[in-house]
Structure formats: structure tokens, C-alpha cells
Write a protein that holds these residues in place. Structure first.
Motif, PDB file in Angstrom:
ATOM      1  N   GLY A 129      42.378  40.892  32.443  1.00 34.12           N
ATOM      2  CA  GLY A 129      41.531  41.668  33.329  1.00 34.12           C
ATOM      3  C   GLY A 129      40.844  40.848  34.398  1.00 34.12           C
ATOM      4  O   GLY A 129      40.798  41.254  35.565  1.00 34.12           O
ATOM      5  N   HIS A 130      40.306  39.682  34.029  1.00 37.02           N
ATOM      6  CA  HIS A 130      39.559  38.911  35.035  1.00 37.02           C
ATOM      7  C   HIS A 130      40.496  38.309  36.082  1.00 37.02           C
ATOM      8  O   HIS A 130      40.092  38.069  37.220  1.00 37.02           O
ATOM      9  N   PHE A 131      41.768  38.118  35.709  1.00 33.91           N
ATOM     10  CA  PHE A 131      42.754  37.728  36.725  1.00 33.91           C
ATOM     11  C   PHE A 131      43.144  38.930  37.581  1.00 33.91           C
ATOM     12  O   PHE A 131      43.327  38.815  38.800  1.00 33.91           O
ATOM     13  N   ALA A 132      43.270  40.095  36.959  1.00 33.21           N
ATOM     14  CA  ALA A 132      43.681  41.294  37.697  1.00 33.21           C
ATOM     15  C   ALA A 132      42.679  41.645  38.790  1.00 33.21           C
ATOM     16  O   ALA A 132      43.068  42.034  39.902  1.00 33.21           O
ATOM     17  N   VAL A 133      41.396  41.532  38.483  1.00 34.84           N
ATOM     18  CA  VAL A 133      40.367  41.817  39.486  1.00 34.84           C
ATOM     19  C   VAL A 133      40.555  40.912  40.699  1.00 34.84           C
ATOM     20  O   VAL A 133      40.558  41.367  41.852  1.00 34.84           O
ATOM     21  N   GLN A 134      40.740  39.620  40.441  1.00 37.16           N
ATOM     22  CA  GLN A 134      40.849  38.653  41.541  1.00 37.16           C
ATOM     23  C   GLN A 134      42.139  38.831  42.333  1.00 37.16           C
ATOM     24  O   GLN A 134      42.140  38.765  43.572  1.00 37.16           O
ATOM     25  N   ILE A 135      43.251  39.061  41.641  1.00 40.37           N
ATOM     26  CA  ILE A 135      44.529  39.227  42.330  1.00 40.37           C
ATOM     27  C   ILE A 135      44.527  40.498  43.171  1.00 40.37           C
ATOM     28  O   ILE A 135      45.026  40.514  44.307  1.00 40.37           O
ATOM     29  N   ALA A 136      43.960  41.569  42.636  1.00 38.91           N
ATOM     30  CA  ALA A 136      43.875  42.814  43.395  1.00 38.91           C
ATOM     31  C   ALA A 136      43.083  42.605  44.688  1.00 38.91           C
ATOM     32  O   ALA A 136      43.470  43.100  45.754  1.00 38.91           O
ATOM     33  N   LYS A 137      41.983  41.866  44.613  1.00 29.95           N
ATOM     34  CA  LYS A 137      41.185  41.592  45.807  1.00 29.95           C
ATOM     35  C   LYS A 137      41.960  40.732  46.805  1.00 29.95           C
ATOM     36  O   LYS A 137      41.902  40.956  48.015  1.00 29.95           O
ATOM     37  N   ILE A 138      42.673  39.739  46.295  1.00 26.74           N
ATOM     38  CA  ILE A 138      43.466  38.858  47.167  1.00 26.74           C
ATOM     39  C   ILE A 138      44.471  39.666  47.981  1.00 26.74           C
ATOM     40  O   ILE A 138      44.703  39.386  49.165  1.00 26.74           O
ATOM     41  N   TYR A 139      45.042  40.700  47.348  1.00 25.07           N
ATOM     42  CA  TYR A 139      46.069  41.503  48.014  1.00 25.07           C
ATOM     43  C   TYR A 139      45.485  42.730  48.722  1.00 25.07           C
ATOM     44  O   TYR A 139      46.207  43.659  49.072  1.00 25.07           O
ATOM     45  N   GLY A 140      44.173  42.712  48.943  1.00 22.78           N
ATOM     46  CA  GLY A 140      43.561  43.698  49.823  1.00 22.78           C
ATOM     47  C   GLY A 140      43.151  45.004  49.201  1.00 22.78           C
ATOM     48  O   GLY A 140      42.955  45.994  49.919  1.00 22.78           O
ATOM     49  N   ALA A 141      42.981  45.050  47.889  1.00 17.63           N
ATOM     50  CA  ALA A 141      42.608  46.298  47.239  1.00 17.63           C
ATOM     51  C   ALA A 141      41.097  46.474  47.170  1.00 17.63           C
ATOM     52  O   ALA A 141      40.333  45.505  47.194  1.00 17.63           O
ATOM     53  N   LYS A 142      40.673  47.706  47.056  1.00 16.43           N
ATOM     54  CA  LYS A 142      39.307  48.022  46.693  1.00 16.43           C
ATOM     55  C   LYS A 142      39.293  48.195  45.179  1.00 16.43           C
ATOM     56  O   LYS A 142      40.012  49.047  44.641  1.00 16.43           O
ATOM     57  N   VAL A 143      38.497  47.379  44.488  1.00 16.31           N
ATOM     58  CA  VAL A 143      38.610  47.276  43.032  1.00 16.31           C
ATOM     59  C   VAL A 143      37.415  47.900  42.323  1.00 16.31           C
ATOM     60  O   VAL A 143      36.260  47.534  42.564  1.00 16.31           O
TER      61      VAL A 143
END
Length: 319
Positions: free
Chosen positions: A161-175
Motif C-alpha cells: 500500500g505505501h508503495f502504491a500511494v507513491q507510485i500512483a502520485k508519480i504517475y499523476g493520479a489523485k489518490v
């Protein structure tokens, strides 16, 4: 060499620190001197032989693989024939879903390894393979995340989960992220735009809408996906019966939910290594154990309350 062995299925108490034969390097493989490991729920499932269906892969009545362990980082000691990407002395990290990583040495296929960036600690990179690769493949490979999309991540404070939050942000998502109330500040600190505390709100009654729902914890219902998302990805599971229920209902539905097991590959590992090097991904290590305490590390993650990652280190000093 020293290694933690599992001759029967069971909990961490069945692990034994023993002297076993050092692996012989094979064709298309490299022999790695292990410096650090990290613990994953997968290690616990393999150790216990659960769910039972997994025993058809890992051994029906007793484990096929003597040594436990998936994630590792270390130094290449030998290179097998037909290996061109690595040389003796390279610092590498990788994943062995078959096991064998909780040992002083591991013989591993070169295609599931990558080089460690300069000046990055072994413990940091040992935390990456299973958890970060699972998060990456959930979002990018399976979730088809696009810039500007909204993502809901359930289980946002754990390893994946803590990687998913960061990767989603890197790829431009609103998390948006779901975690316990005690982890709200932590999850915000790694980039979540909105945090929902499952111990304060009934997540099965949420009515927000998201482009993608990523469930790393495994307790979302099929109705939750349909109510809140346009598509979903199942990463973890609380019980096999719950996962079967979600997948069965989805087979009768047209809602796009994918369930997968991450597959280690050099390309994804190199992408993740680059993100770590550029300080775009920050690995949170909750606790570090000595290699002799590997059973304690497994016990720790089985409590399902880990914030980030748990790491185990072997005796090593750089020359």
C-alpha cells in the motif's frame, strides 16, 4: 552456508537455522551473497502452506523448497553461462517466489534481478521486489492507470500500500487512501490527497467515485467495487473464501476486476530502482531484525499491522 529451513508446514516456529550446501550457479543464473532480506505476507503463506491450493505448487504434503524467503539484496559472487547483464561484484536485488532467499547465498535467475543504484542501502533495495513490484503492476500493468485519474487504495499504510500511494502520485493520479486512524499522518506524508480511516468510517458504505480501486488488504466486497469504481484490482486477500466470493460474483458481472500475482522481471525492477534513486519512492522500514531473528520478523508481519516494510540483515562489512 547458514539458511532458515522449513521441512514441514507450520508457523514461524518450524523454521530452523541450519548449515546447508551452498548453491551451485546454474545456466542463466547468478549466485548472490545475501546482505539483506525483507519479509512479505507471501513468505507466511508459503511457510504455512495456505491457502491449501498453493500446496499443488509448493508441495502437497511437505515443502518442495527447503529454504524460505522471497526478497533479497546482495552482491554477485558467481555468474552462470549465458548471463551478460551482471558481473561478479555487482550489487543486486531481486525476488524468488520459489523461495531460497533466507540464506547466506541464493542462486537466482538473472531475469528476476536488477542492479542497485549507487549509494542506495541494501536494506532499502531488499524492501522493493515483492511489495513495490506488486504495487507497480497493480496500478500500471493491470490497472492501466492514466494521468489525472482518481485512485482509491485500500490498505495504504502496509508494504504494498505505501508503495502504491507513491507510485500512483508519480504517475499523476489523485489518490484517496484507506488506513487506520493511527496511520493517517503517515499516509498523508507519502502523498495521499485524501485519507479515510476504516476505524472511523464504514468503508462498505462509502459512495465516492474513483477510476480505479486497488485493494491491497483484501476485504472489499464486489458491491464496493461496483458502487465506487470504474475498474478494480485485487492484490491481497483476508480469506480465500472472500476472494472466491468476489471473483465468483464478478464472473456473473461485466464489471472489470483483475486479480493477479506479481511476476518479477528486470525491466520493472529497473524502473523502481530508478524511482528510488531519484528520491521519488521512499521506502519506510518499520523495523530491522538480524538474520537470526527471521522467525520473529515473520511473526511480526503476520499481525497485519505493519507500517511499510520489515527488513532482516546478514552479517556483512564492506571492504
Amino acid at each position: 552456508m547458514k539458511a532458515f529451513t522449513k521441512r514441514i508446514y507450520g508457523g514461524p516456529e518450524v523454521l530452523q537455522l541450519e548449515e546447508v550446501a551452498k548453491p551451485v550457479v546454474k545456466n542463466h543464473h547468478i549466485l548472490v551473497k545475501v546482505i539483506a532480506n525483507s519479509a512479505n505476507p507471501a513468505d507466511s503463506h508459503i511457510l504455512r502452506g495456505k491457502p491449501f491450493l498453493a500446496r499443488f505448487s509448493f508441495g502437497l504434503f511437505k515443502p518442495k523448497q527447503l529454504v524460505l524467503g522471497t526478497d533479497f539484496s546482495g552482491i554477485v559472487e558467481e555468474v552462470g553461462t549465458n548471463v551478460t547483464a551482471f558481473n561478479i561484484g555487482d550489487k543486486v536485488f531481486g525476488e524468488s517466489i520459489e523461495g531460497g532467499a533466507f540464506a547466506e547465498y541464493i542462486c537466482i535467475k538473472s531475469r528476476v534481478c536488477a542492479k542497485i543504484p549507487e549509494h542506495i542501502d541494501f536494506s532499502i533495495m531488499a524492501s522493493i521486489p515483492v511489495a513495490a513490484q506488486t504495487a507497480y503492476q497493480a496500478l500500471i500493468t493491470n490497472g492501466k492507470l492514466q494521468n489525472g485519474e482518481s485512485v482509491l487504495i485500500n490498505g495504504a499504510s502496509g508494504g504494498v500500500g505505501h508503495f502504491a500511494v507513491q507510485i500512483a502520485k508519480i504517475y499523476g493520479a489523485k489518490v484517496s487512501a484507506i488506513c487506520s486512524s493511527k496511520n493517517i499522518d503517515f499516509v498523508k506524508s507519502i502523498g495521499a490527497d485524501n485519507v479515510i480511516a476504516y476505524d472511523k468510517v464504514n468503508i462498505h458504505e462509502l459512495n465516492d467515485n474513483y477510476d480505479i480501486i486497488i485493494d491491497t488488504h483484501g476485504n472489499l466486497k464486489h458491491a464496493d467495487y461496483k458502487r465506487m469504481g470504474k475498474r478494480g484490482v485485487i492484490v491481497g486477500f483476508t480469506t480465500m473464501s472472500h476472494m472466491v466470493s468476489v471473483l465468483f460474483k464478478n464472473a456473473l458481472s461485466k464489471f472489470p476486476i483483475s486479480q493477479f500475482t506479481a511476476e518479477a522481471n528486470t525491466q520493472d525492477l529497473e524502473i523502481l530502482a530508478s524511482l528510488v534513486k531519484d528520491n521519488k519512492i521512499k521506502v519506510h522500514i518499520e523495523k530491522t531484525y538480524q538474520y537470526t531473528q527471521i522467525p520473529d520478523a515473520i511473526t511480526h508481519i503476520e499481525k497485519l499491522r505493519t507500517r511499510g516494510k520489515v527488513v532482516m540483515v546478514w552479517n556483512w562489512k564492506e571492504d
